[in-house]
Design a protein around this motif. Structure first.
Motif, PDB file in Angstrom:
ATOM      1  N   UNK A 272       9.627   3.562 -11.046  1.00 57.72           N
ATOM      2  CA  UNK A 272      10.246   4.992 -10.113  1.00 57.72           C
ATOM      3  C   UNK A 272      10.558   5.568  -9.106  1.00 57.72           C
ATOM      4  N   UNK A 273       9.430   5.848  -8.170  1.00 63.50           N
ATOM      5  CA  UNK A 273       9.925   6.570  -7.305  1.00 63.50           C
ATOM      6  C   UNK A 273      10.864   4.940  -6.709  1.00 63.50           C
ATOM      7  N   UNK A 274      11.352   5.428  -5.128  1.00 63.59           N
ATOM      8  CA  UNK A 274      13.355   4.520  -4.944  1.00 63.59           C
ATOM      9  C   UNK A 274      12.689   3.748  -3.770  1.00 63.59           C
ATOM     10  N   UNK A 275      11.650   2.914  -4.042  1.00 63.04           N
ATOM     11  CA  UNK A 275      11.101   1.946  -3.292  1.00 63.04           C
ATOM     12  C   UNK A 275      11.540   0.811  -3.702  1.00 63.04           C
ATOM     13  N   UNK A 276      12.693  -0.321  -3.138  1.00 65.55           N
ATOM     14  CA  UNK A 276      12.884  -1.846  -3.901  1.00 65.55           C
ATOM     15  C   UNK A 276      12.130  -3.019  -3.499  1.00 65.55           C
ATOM     16  N   UNK A 277      11.704  -3.814  -4.508  1.00 65.00           N
ATOM     17  CA  UNK A 277      10.909  -4.451  -4.509  1.00 65.00           C
ATOM     18  C   UNK A 277      11.536  -5.820  -3.315  1.00 65.00           C
ATOM     19  N   UNK A 278      11.494  -5.838  -2.080  1.00 67.62           N
ATOM     20  CA  UNK A 278      11.613  -6.932  -1.331  1.00 67.62           C
ATOM     21  C   UNK A 278      11.777  -7.145  -0.485  1.00 67.62           C
TER      22      UNK A 278
ATOM     23  N   UNK B 270       0.518  -0.714  -0.111  1.00 71.74           N
ATOM     24  CA  UNK B 270       0.212  -0.283  -0.602  1.00 71.74           C
ATOM     25  C   UNK B 270       1.100   1.212   0.502  1.00 71.74           C
ATOM     26  N   UNK B 271       1.684   1.091  -0.225  1.00 72.90           N
ATOM     27  CA  UNK B 271       3.002   2.066  -0.373  1.00 72.90           C
ATOM     28  C   UNK B 271       2.814   3.316  -1.713  1.00 72.90           C
ATOM     29  N   UNK B 272       3.388   4.287  -1.810  1.00 74.07           N
ATOM     30  CA  UNK B 272       3.755   5.062  -3.140  1.00 74.07           C
ATOM     31  C   UNK B 272       3.603   4.685  -4.388  1.00 74.07           C
ATOM     32  N   UNK B 273       4.853   3.986  -4.436  1.00 72.17           N
ATOM     33  CA  UNK B 273       5.438   3.065  -5.176  1.00 72.17           C
ATOM     34  C   UNK B 273       3.943   2.501  -5.716  1.00 72.17           C
ATOM     35  N   UNK B 274       2.936   1.406  -5.546  1.00 81.54           N
ATOM     36  CA  UNK B 274       2.715   0.412  -6.041  1.00 81.54           C
ATOM     37  C   UNK B 274       0.647   0.629  -5.264  1.00 81.54           C
ATOM     38  N   UNK B 275       1.182   2.098  -4.940  1.00 76.46           N
ATOM     39  CA  UNK B 275      -0.610   2.620  -5.374  1.00 76.46           C
ATOM     40  C   UNK B 275      -0.755   4.162  -5.932  1.00 76.46           C
ATOM     41  N   UNK B 276       0.370   4.699  -6.772  1.00 70.21           N
ATOM     42  CA  UNK B 276      -0.311   5.279  -6.977  1.00 70.21           C
ATOM     43  C   UNK B 276      -0.652   5.427  -8.665  1.00 70.21           C
TER      44      UNK B 276
ATOM     45  N   UNK C 261      14.162   0.819   3.967  1.00 72.23           N
ATOM     46  CA  UNK C 261      13.498   1.949   5.107  1.00 72.23           C
ATOM     47  C   UNK C 261      12.807   3.043   5.218  1.00 72.23           C
ATOM     48  N   UNK C 262      12.337   3.291   4.183  1.00 71.54           N
ATOM     49  CA  UNK C 262      12.292   4.081   4.157  1.00 71.54           C
ATOM     50  C   UNK C 262      11.217   4.875   4.806  1.00 71.54           C
ATOM     51  N   UNK C 263      10.607   3.924   5.011  1.00 71.17           N
ATOM     52  CA  UNK C 263       9.302   3.807   5.961  1.00 71.17           C
ATOM     53  C   UNK C 263       9.195   4.375   7.343  1.00 71.17           C
ATOM     54  N   UNK C 264      10.103   3.632   8.076  1.00 73.14           N
ATOM     55  CA  UNK C 264      10.813   3.926   9.358  1.00 73.14           C
ATOM     56  C   UNK C 264      11.902   4.347   9.255  1.00 73.14           C
ATOM     57  N   UNK C 265      11.395   6.173   9.834  1.00 71.37           N
ATOM     58  CA  UNK C 265      11.903   7.353   9.081  1.00 71.37           C
ATOM     59  C   UNK C 265      13.007   7.288  10.661  1.00 71.37           C
ATOM     60  N   UNK C 266      14.036   7.393   9.525  1.00 73.63           N
ATOM     61  CA  UNK C 266      15.054   7.631  11.101  1.00 73.63           C
ATOM     62  C   UNK C 266      17.009   7.887   9.406  1.00 73.63           C
ATOM     63  N   UNK C 267      17.793   8.878  10.958  1.00 73.30           N
ATOM     64  CA  UNK C 267      18.657   9.471   9.732  1.00 73.30           C
ATOM     65  C   UNK C 267      20.040  10.139  10.820  1.00 73.30           C
TER      66      UNK C 267
END
Length: 409
Positions: free
Chosen positions: A43-49, A28-34, A247-253
């Protein structure tokens, strides 16, 4: 190059081979719902893993314990310091000169606030990660472009000219370095980065390095952290496990300061550290500390995908120029010879039902280009690059292929 789709063996360690297209479409993330279901999203920088097992275990244990409060401690920084020592031979990441920030881009904003003011210039190497532009402009800073040079590498002459323009009138200026470079996948050499540091020092320009893709460097290629080169002591860096381990949806840097920038980082407002997710910190720490085997398998799979994409383009769209970069999971494609105009991504979406990033938001040098996400299975890449058209339309136009193909030239 074998372009025949195949399913991996159950014991294949490559995480890019683990999920089917049907499984991915449950996300349900941006890559697969847009886009609609008939579009392949590259497109967007999410990997299919799937996530690395150490990350799953750490997050699951935290949830089971109800450990969902606010982040604290230095475990993330310690894990990154260990990773940097092992992978890059860099033992100069001092935990006491780090700070947790919500994510890399918001960390960039906070670093720019520390070393510049409204109206000051921020130099970028275009074409470059599109959010650099709106984030900088929203802060009331000016973007000054220093285009990449031959072979999509840093052009030191263009950079020096941009520095001169940026500091004209005695203004402060910052250089927002993207390393490794997004979208080209270029890995800057130690000599290039040392030359950057010397130029910045000569012109009084502060360097803020976005190094989010640092873990994603192909075997045999050396990544050099900016803060490790001579003359970079006043620099600031942002790093994260988000791109390397999806881990883009798990915010921390983490924000990292060179020795001469420690006082700047110490001025970071305390409330910035409230933004990261505690679960995100736990996930990123586990990835850096225990996710090395998973990352190595991914890096091998990305290398295979670069070769696969090059073969697909040579067979189906030989007019597209592709110079594989040794870093990131992104491919920068020059489509100008296809005659599809400034925004070929729109044509690929309409006619090929493949979603790519338009090159236009990447700044000067982006027209006629697209960015493609390689972080997917070979099967998806092959489907995206294989023609599957029908009969010509009643108006005599060529058929609309379901995927990118020769008929899109």
């Amino acid at each position: 190059m074998d372009l025949t789709p195949h399913r991996p063996a159950d014991d294949d360690p490559n995480p890019l081979n683990r999920l089917t297209l049907d499984q991915l479409r449950l996300r349900t993330s941006m890559k697969w719902r847009t886009y609609p279901d008939d579009v392949l999203p590259l497109w967007v920088a999410e990997m299919d893993v799937p996530l690395a097992e150490p990350v799953v275990r750490a997050v699951t244990d935290a949830i089971a314990l109800g450990d969902t409060g606010y982040p604290a401690g230095t475990a993330y920084a310690e894990a990154l310091a260990g990773f940097a020592r092992e992978r890059w031979g860099w033992d100069g990441l001092a935990v006491e000169r780090t700070a947790i920030v919500p994510d890399v881009m918001l960390g960039v904003v906070e670093m720019l606030k520390l070393v510049s003011g409204p109206g000051d210039a921020v130099v970028v190497n275009c074409p470059v990660y599109p959010p650099f532009y709106p984030f900088v402009e929203h802060m009331d800073r000016r973007v000054v472009e220093a285009p990449l040079g031959a072979h999509l590498r840093l052009d030191l002459d263009a950079l020096e000219d941009a520095f001169r323009r940026a500091v004209a009138g005695g203004r402060r200026a910052t250089y927002l370095l993207c390393s490794p470079h997004n979208p080209t996948g270029t890995v800057h050499t130690a000599d290039e980065l040392a030359a950057v540091a010397a130029l910045a020092d000569r012109h009084g320009v502060r360097v803020v390095a976005d190094e989010i893709h640092a873990p994603l460097v192909a075997p045999g290629t050396v990544f050099t952290p900016y803060l490790s080169v001579p003359g970079a002591e006043s620099g600031l860096s942002l790093m994260s496990a988000s791109k390397g381990w999806n881990l883009a949806g798990l915010k921390a840097a983490l924000a990292i300061a060179g020795p001469a920038a420690a006082d700047d980082l110490a001025r970071l407002p305390e409330e910035v550290g409230h933004g990261p997710s505690h679960i995100g910190v736990i996930a990123h720490t586990a990835a850096l500390r225990d996710g090395g085997d998973w990352l190595d398998a991914l890096l091998g799979g990305l290398d295979d995908n670069r070769a696969l994409l090059a073969g697909l383009l040579a067979r189906e769209l030989p007019g597209v120029r592709y110079r594989p970069g040794p870093a990131t999971f992104l491919a920068w494609l020059d489509c100008r010879a296809l005659g599809l105009g400034d925004d070929p991504a729109a044509v690929f979406l309409d006619r090929g039902r493949v979603a790519l990033n338009s090159g236009l938001p990447f700044g000067t040098g982006g027209a006629g280009h697209v960015r493609l996400n390689l972080g997917t299975s070979p099967e998806v890449l092959i489907e995206a690059g294989t023609a599957d058209g029908g009969p010509p339309s009643s108006e005599g136009r060529p058929p609309k292929p379901l995927r990118v193909s020769r008929s899109d030239r």
